[in-house]
Design an enzyme around this catalytic site. Structure first.
Site, PDB file in Angstrom:
ATOM      1  CG  ASN A 190     -27.869 -18.200   1.422  1.00 34.71           C
ATOM      2  OD1 ASN A 190     -28.641 -19.157   1.355  1.00 34.71           O
ATOM      3  ND2 ASN A 190     -26.617 -18.257   1.012  1.00 34.71           N
ATOM      4  CB  SER A 213     -24.440 -21.620   2.635  1.00 31.58           C
ATOM      5  OG  SER A 213     -24.932 -22.873   3.089  1.00 31.58           O
ATOM      6  CE  LYS A 264     -28.410 -16.571  -2.098  1.00 33.61           C
ATOM      7  NZ  LYS A 264     -28.834 -17.712  -2.925  1.00 33.61           N
ATOM      8  CG  PHE A 318     -21.504 -25.267  -0.415  1.00 38.16           C
ATOM      9  CD1 PHE A 318     -22.736 -24.663  -0.479  1.00 38.16           C
ATOM     10  CD2 PHE A 318     -20.402 -24.487  -0.102  1.00 38.16           C
ATOM     11  CE1 PHE A 318     -22.892 -23.308  -0.228  1.00 38.16           C
ATOM     12  CE2 PHE A 318     -20.538 -23.118   0.151  1.00 38.16           C
ATOM     13  CZ  PHE A 318     -21.779 -22.535   0.086  1.00 38.16           C
ATOM     14  CG  ASN A 353     -27.009 -25.662   5.297  1.00 40.78           C
ATOM     15  OD1 ASN A 353     -27.477 -25.689   6.430  1.00 40.78           O
ATOM     16  ND2 ASN A 353     -27.726 -25.330   4.232  1.00 40.78           N
ATOM     17  CB  THR A 354     -20.201 -24.471   4.473  1.00 37.47           C
ATOM     18  OG1 THR A 354     -20.719 -25.156   3.334  1.00 37.47           O
ATOM     19  CG2 THR A 354     -18.686 -24.652   4.516  1.00 37.47           C
ATOM     20  CG  ASN A 360     -30.856 -26.250   1.973  1.00 37.49           C
ATOM     21  OD1 ASN A 360     -29.659 -26.562   1.970  1.00 37.49           O
ATOM     22  ND2 ASN A 360     -31.266 -24.995   1.795  1.00 37.49           N
TER      23      ASN A 360
END
Length: 367
Positions: free
Chosen positions: A255, A183, A226, A122, A185-186, A118
């Site tokens: 994560n 994450s 996390k 966010f 993805n940011t 994925n």
């Protein structure tokens, strides 16, 4: 059987993200219909047993299996998930302002690898709408953690303002909080895991939690961090020193990963975080390392590739007090939660443990 034979084939024929939204919306709607919550509990609920109960940070957990963040991003289906046998759940990641996330498509199934990739970014409705959702949830039956992050457009030097805003708005709704700095993805988010950035961020988070506790009273609420599974040994050691020094209550490991080692599916080249079976061993090994570095004094929640009771048990013996699932739920369906709990009971009995807490970190004692 219902999931495997009917629902899963239907959902897996759909676009992955559409199937995700259909599931969340369906659970939300179902939980508002009289009698459905009792039906779900009858079908999927887990019989409470003293062997699986534990208390951490003053919070009671009926069993150690939780739902990881990312599935119920907006706290829309808390009531529904609460009836599926979970011992706790995370909602989020939530950011102060609503944001759309990355461009579609951004969620990919890799069935041959029993995995997901994925790059959601966010996507969420923001703290005000999440607060409304949590307010509308009927009386809670399991602990709920709020996973918090920063908006994409917020530069790292102002990240602490976003984390403070999340805590300020949602403090009264969460049983505990999770600081998401891992994450992939940011942009630049993972750099908050290192050095002075991490130290400064956690100091701000702890300060805000203290302020909100003074304002609202009651028991102090725990904060966990996390972390990513893609860290070198020196990075982990330094990060743990910073986390322990900050006084936070625990660590979630881990994560999603940016590694693509061993994948075979055609989607393996997609950008984003990988979850599922390829993460099983990597996250368990990280738990071992964290437990050793913290000398077993900081509670760990294990997350990553838990598909069987043995996977969960391995993480517990490595040092995890609780365990979370996400990808396995999508591949196996809601009956998995009961199977994990029943399997854990058998493994505890086999090894002579009367309670789950006795097994935590036991792999280190037997080395």
């Amino acid at each position: 059987m219902l999931y495997r034979n009917m629902l899963k084939p239907l959902l897996f024929r759909m676009d992955a993200e559409k199937a995700h939204h259909l599931t969340i919306d369906g659970l939300h709607t179902a939980s508002t219909i009289p009698g459905v919550n009792s039906l779900l509990e009858g079908l999927y609920g887990v019989k409470q047993t003293a062997a699986l109960e534990s208390t951490l940070w003053g919070i009671h957990f009926a069993n150690p299996i939780g739902l990881a963040a990312g599935l119920d991003k907006n706290a829309k289906a808390v009531a529904g998930f609460s009836n599926l046998g979970f011992g706790f759940m995370e909602v989020g990641t939530v950011t102060p302002k609503p944001q759309a996330g990355n461009e579609l498509p951004r969620l990919f199934r890799l069935p041959e690898d029993t995995a997901l990739i994925n790059r959601m970014g966010f996507n969420n409705v923001g703290i005000d709408v999440m607060a409304k959702h949590l307010e509308q949830t009927a009386k809670r039956t399991i602990p709920v953690a709020v996973n918090i992050g920063k908006n994409k457009l917020t530069p790292n030097e102002h990240a602490e303002d976003d984390y403070r805003a999340c805590i300020t708005r949602l403090y009264t709704y969460g049983d505990f909080f999770v600081v998401n700095i891992s994450s992939p993805n940011t942009p630049d988010l993972r750099s908050l895991q290192h050095g002075d950035d991490l130290s400064r961020l956690l100091a701000a988070v702890q300060d805000e939690m203290k302020l909100q506790h003074q304002k609202h009273g009651g028991a102090a609420k725990p904060v966990l961090v996390k972390i990513a599974p893609d860290l070198g040994t020196d990075e982990i050691t330094y990060m743990v020193q910073t986390i322990v020094a900050s006084g936070v209550s625990g660590i979630i490991a881990s994560n999603t990963t940016i590694s693509r080692e061993g994948l075979t599916h055609r989607h393996k080249g997609e950008a984003g975080g990988l979850s599922g079976k390829p993460l099983t061993e990597r996250s368990t090994q990280l738990i071992h390392t964290l437990y050793e570095l913290t000398e077993g004094k900081m509670p760990i929640i294990g997350s990553g590739g838990v598909f069987t009771a043995q996977h969960a048990y391995d993480k517990i013996c490595a040092g995890a007090s609780l365990v979370e699932i996400y990808t396995a739920l999508i591949y196996e369906g809601p009956s998995l939660v009961r199977r994990l709990n029943e399997g854990l009971q058998q493994l505890l009995h086999r090894d002579g443990f009367a309670n789950i807490t006795e097994a935590v970190g036991s792999a280190h004692r037997h080395r």
